[in-house]
Scaffold this motif. Structure first.
Motif, PDB file in Angstrom:
ATOM      1  N   TRP A   1      36.747   3.588  53.290  1.00 25.56           N
ATOM      2  CA  TRP A   1      37.038   2.512  52.326  1.00 25.56           C
ATOM      3  C   TRP A   1      35.928   1.456  52.345  1.00 25.56           C
ATOM      4  O   TRP A   1      35.509   0.975  51.289  1.00 25.56           O
ATOM      5  CB  TRP A   1      38.388   1.864  52.619  1.00 25.56           C
ATOM      6  N   GLU A   2      35.445   1.096  53.540  1.00 27.58           N
ATOM      7  CA  GLU A   2      34.347   0.122  53.635  1.00 27.58           C
ATOM      8  C   GLU A   2      33.110   0.614  52.877  1.00 27.58           C
ATOM      9  O   GLU A   2      32.437  -0.177  52.216  1.00 27.58           O
ATOM     10  CB  GLU A   2      33.962  -0.110  55.101  1.00 27.58           C
ATOM     11  N   LEU A   3      32.845   1.914  52.963  1.00 24.76           N
ATOM     12  CA  LEU A   3      31.654   2.471  52.315  1.00 24.76           C
ATOM     13  C   LEU A   3      31.810   2.629  50.806  1.00 24.76           C
ATOM     14  O   LEU A   3      30.872   2.393  50.055  1.00 24.76           O
ATOM     15  CB  LEU A   3      31.322   3.840  52.930  1.00 24.76           C
ATOM     16  N   TYR A   4      32.992   3.056  50.366  1.00 31.11           N
ATOM     17  CA  TYR A   4      33.169   3.460  48.966  1.00 31.11           C
ATOM     18  C   TYR A   4      34.073   2.542  48.153  1.00 31.11           C
ATOM     19  O   TYR A   4      34.146   2.691  46.936  1.00 31.11           O
ATOM     20  CB  TYR A   4      33.684   4.899  48.900  1.00 31.11           C
ATOM     21  N   GLN A   5      34.799   1.637  48.795  1.00 30.42           N
ATOM     22  CA  GLN A   5      35.653   0.670  48.110  1.00 30.42           C
ATOM     23  C   GLN A   5      36.595   1.329  47.090  1.00 30.42           C
ATOM     24  O   GLN A   5      36.766   0.840  45.964  1.00 30.42           O
ATOM     25  CB  GLN A   5      34.792  -0.397  47.416  1.00 30.42           C
ATOM     26  N   PHE A   6      37.207   2.440  47.467  1.00 28.09           N
ATOM     27  CA  PHE A   6      38.098   3.153  46.556  1.00 28.09           C
ATOM     28  C   PHE A   6      39.421   2.407  46.386  1.00 28.09           C
ATOM     29  O   PHE A   6      39.877   1.708  47.284  1.00 28.09           O
ATOM     30  CB  PHE A   6      38.339   4.586  47.023  1.00 28.09           C
ATOM     31  N   ASP A   7      40.016   2.577  45.224  1.00 29.78           N
ATOM     32  CA  ASP A   7      41.330   2.001  44.935  1.00 29.78           C
ATOM     33  C   ASP A   7      42.454   2.895  45.448  1.00 29.78           C
ATOM     34  O   ASP A   7      43.565   2.427  45.684  1.00 29.78           O
ATOM     35  CB  ASP A   7      41.496   1.806  43.434  1.00 29.78           C
ATOM     36  N   CYS A   8      42.138   4.189  45.562  1.00 27.97           N
ATOM     37  CA  CYS A   8      43.145   5.125  46.060  1.00 27.97           C
ATOM     38  C   CYS A   8      42.457   6.289  46.756  1.00 27.97           C
ATOM     39  O   CYS A   8      41.496   6.850  46.233  1.00 27.97           O
ATOM     40  CB  CYS A   8      44.021   5.643  44.921  1.00 27.97           C
ATOM     41  N   LEU A   9      42.983   6.636  47.916  1.00 32.57           N
ATOM     42  CA  LEU A   9      42.580   7.838  48.624  1.00 32.57           C
ATOM     43  C   LEU A   9      43.627   8.896  48.307  1.00 32.57           C
ATOM     44  O   LEU A   9      44.836   8.636  48.418  1.00 32.57           O
ATOM     45  CB  LEU A   9      42.539   7.561  50.124  1.00 32.57           C
ATOM     46  N   PHE A  10      43.178  10.051  47.888  1.00 37.73           N
ATOM     47  CA  PHE A  10      44.090  11.141  47.542  1.00 37.73           C
ATOM     48  C   PHE A  10      44.018  12.214  48.613  1.00 37.73           C
ATOM     49  O   PHE A  10      42.971  12.449  49.214  1.00 37.73           O
ATOM     50  CB  PHE A  10      43.713  11.743  46.186  1.00 37.73           C
ATOM     51  N   SER A  11      45.157  12.880  48.823  1.00 40.95           N
ATOM     52  CA  SER A  11      45.220  13.951  49.801  1.00 40.95           C
ATOM     53  C   SER A  11      46.287  14.946  49.379  1.00 40.95           C
ATOM     54  O   SER A  11      47.168  14.630  48.578  1.00 40.95           O
ATOM     55  CB  SER A  11      45.557  13.385  51.180  1.00 40.95           C
ATOM     56  N   GLY A  12      46.192  16.131  49.958  1.00 40.82           N
ATOM     57  CA  GLY A  12      47.256  17.105  49.767  1.00 40.82           C
ATOM     58  C   GLY A  12      48.522  16.649  50.451  1.00 40.82           C
ATOM     59  O   GLY A  12      48.487  15.909  51.442  1.00 40.82           O
TER      60      GLY A  12
ATOM     61  N   ILE B   1      38.402   3.621  41.131  1.00 36.86           N
ATOM     62  CA  ILE B   1      37.696   4.546  42.018  1.00 36.86           C
ATOM     63  C   ILE B   1      38.701   5.313  42.868  1.00 36.86           C
ATOM     64  O   ILE B   1      39.527   4.720  43.567  1.00 36.86           O
ATOM     65  CB  ILE B   1      36.715   3.800  42.939  1.00 36.86           C
ATOM     66  N   GLY B   2      38.610   6.624  42.810  1.00 39.15           N
ATOM     67  CA  GLY B   2      39.428   7.489  43.653  1.00 39.15           C
ATOM     68  C   GLY B   2      38.543   8.224  44.637  1.00 39.15           C
ATOM     69  O   GLY B   2      37.353   8.454  44.381  1.00 39.15           O
ATOM     70  N   TYR B   3      39.125   8.570  45.769  1.00 38.59           N
ATOM     71  CA  TYR B   3      38.377   9.277  46.820  1.00 38.59           C
ATOM     72  C   TYR B   3      39.254  10.373  47.396  1.00 38.59           C
ATOM     73  O   TYR B   3      40.451  10.171  47.637  1.00 38.59           O
ATOM     74  CB  TYR B   3      37.977   8.289  47.920  1.00 38.59           C
ATOM     75  N   ILE B   4      38.657  11.526  47.596  1.00 37.87           N
ATOM     76  CA  ILE B   4      39.337  12.628  48.268  1.00 37.87           C
ATOM     77  C   ILE B   4      38.294  13.351  49.108  1.00 37.87           C
ATOM     78  O   ILE B   4      37.135  13.458  48.700  1.00 37.87           O
ATOM     79  CB  ILE B   4      40.025  13.591  47.274  1.00 37.87           C
ATOM     80  N   ALA B   5      38.691  13.801  50.282  1.00 35.54           N
ATOM     81  CA  ALA B   5      37.778  14.526  51.158  1.00 35.54           C
ATOM     82  C   ALA B   5      38.394  15.855  51.547  1.00 35.54           C
ATOM     83  O   ALA B   5      39.615  15.977  51.669  1.00 35.54           O
ATOM     84  CB  ALA B   5      37.471  13.706  52.409  1.00 35.54           C
ATOM     85  N   GLY B   6      37.539  16.850  51.720  1.00 36.53           N
ATOM     86  CA  GLY B   6      38.010  18.155  52.136  1.00 36.53           C
ATOM     87  C   GLY B   6      36.867  19.060  52.519  1.00 36.53           C
ATOM     88  O   GLY B   6      35.691  18.712  52.379  1.00 36.53           O
ATOM     89  N   VAL B   7      37.221  20.255  52.967  1.00 39.40           N
ATOM     90  CA  VAL B   7      36.220  21.248  53.336  1.00 39.40           C
ATOM     91  C   VAL B   7      35.687  21.934  52.076  1.00 39.40           C
ATOM     92  O   VAL B   7      34.490  22.115  51.914  1.00 39.40           O
ATOM     93  CB  VAL B   7      36.820  22.280  54.317  1.00 39.40           C
ATOM     94  N   PHE B   8      36.579  22.348  51.202  1.00 37.97           N
ATOM     95  CA  PHE B   8      36.238  23.029  49.952  1.00 37.97           C
ATOM     96  C   PHE B   8      35.443  24.306  50.205  1.00 37.97           C
ATOM     97  O   PHE B   8      34.524  24.644  49.458  1.00 37.97           O
ATOM     98  CB  PHE B   8      35.500  22.095  48.977  1.00 37.97           C
TER      99      PHE B   8
END
Length: 150
Positions: A94-105, A14-21
């Motif tokens: 992380w608590e909500l989504y249990q991702f293995d990696c958070l990605f960012s710019g 599971i990967g997670y990334i957040a942004g405005v987009f």
């Protein structure tokens, strides 16, 4: 992508990334594609209009529901979530989504708070990876072009 790539195990489940987009462009698409290449399941957080105004003192051109719909329609994205004050914190996410990696710019790579978050996520068995932005295109550049043409 080569046919053999379809059978390769990806580095993360599971990967997670957040942004405005806002003002979706090729840089956003490149970033989402690169992240999906690293994980089996991609969750994308889309910042609410309120949160964008809080942090950047601007209102996105495209409302949050429309930005979320655009992101959800992209083939690399498995799930979207709105990012609010309740889940902006990386450990709360992380608590909500249990991702293995958070990605960012990579513009956040040397920020002390991100290094602290990386250490804390590593203790939970998760990681943070920074990816390079696409050169030459950004929402800020597009916003300036629009404002200058009005």
């Amino acid at each position: 992508m080569q046919p053999s790539d379809l059978y390769k195990k990806k580095e993360y489940n599971i990967g997670y990334i957040a942004g405005v987009f806002d003002l979706f462009h090729i840089g956003h698409l490149n970033l989402l594609r690169k992240v999906k290449e690293r994980c089996d399941h991609l969750i994308v957080g889309v910042l609410t209009d309120e949160l964008v105004f809080h942090f950047k003192n601007i209102t996105p051109f495209i409302p949050q529901d429309e930005r979320q719909a655009i992101i959800q329609a992209i083939k690399y994205v498995d799930r979207t979530e709105l990012v609010t004050m309740d889940n902006i914190d990386k450990l709360k996410a992380w608590e909500l989504y249990q991702f293995d990696c958070l990605f960012s710019g990579d513009d956040w790579k040397n920020e002390p708070s991100w290094n602290q978050d990386k250490d804390r996520l590593n203790q939970l068995g998760s990681n943070i990876e920074f990816l390079p932005y696409t050169k030459g295109t950004s929402s800020t550049q597009i916003r300036k072009l629009i404002q200058n043409s009005i």
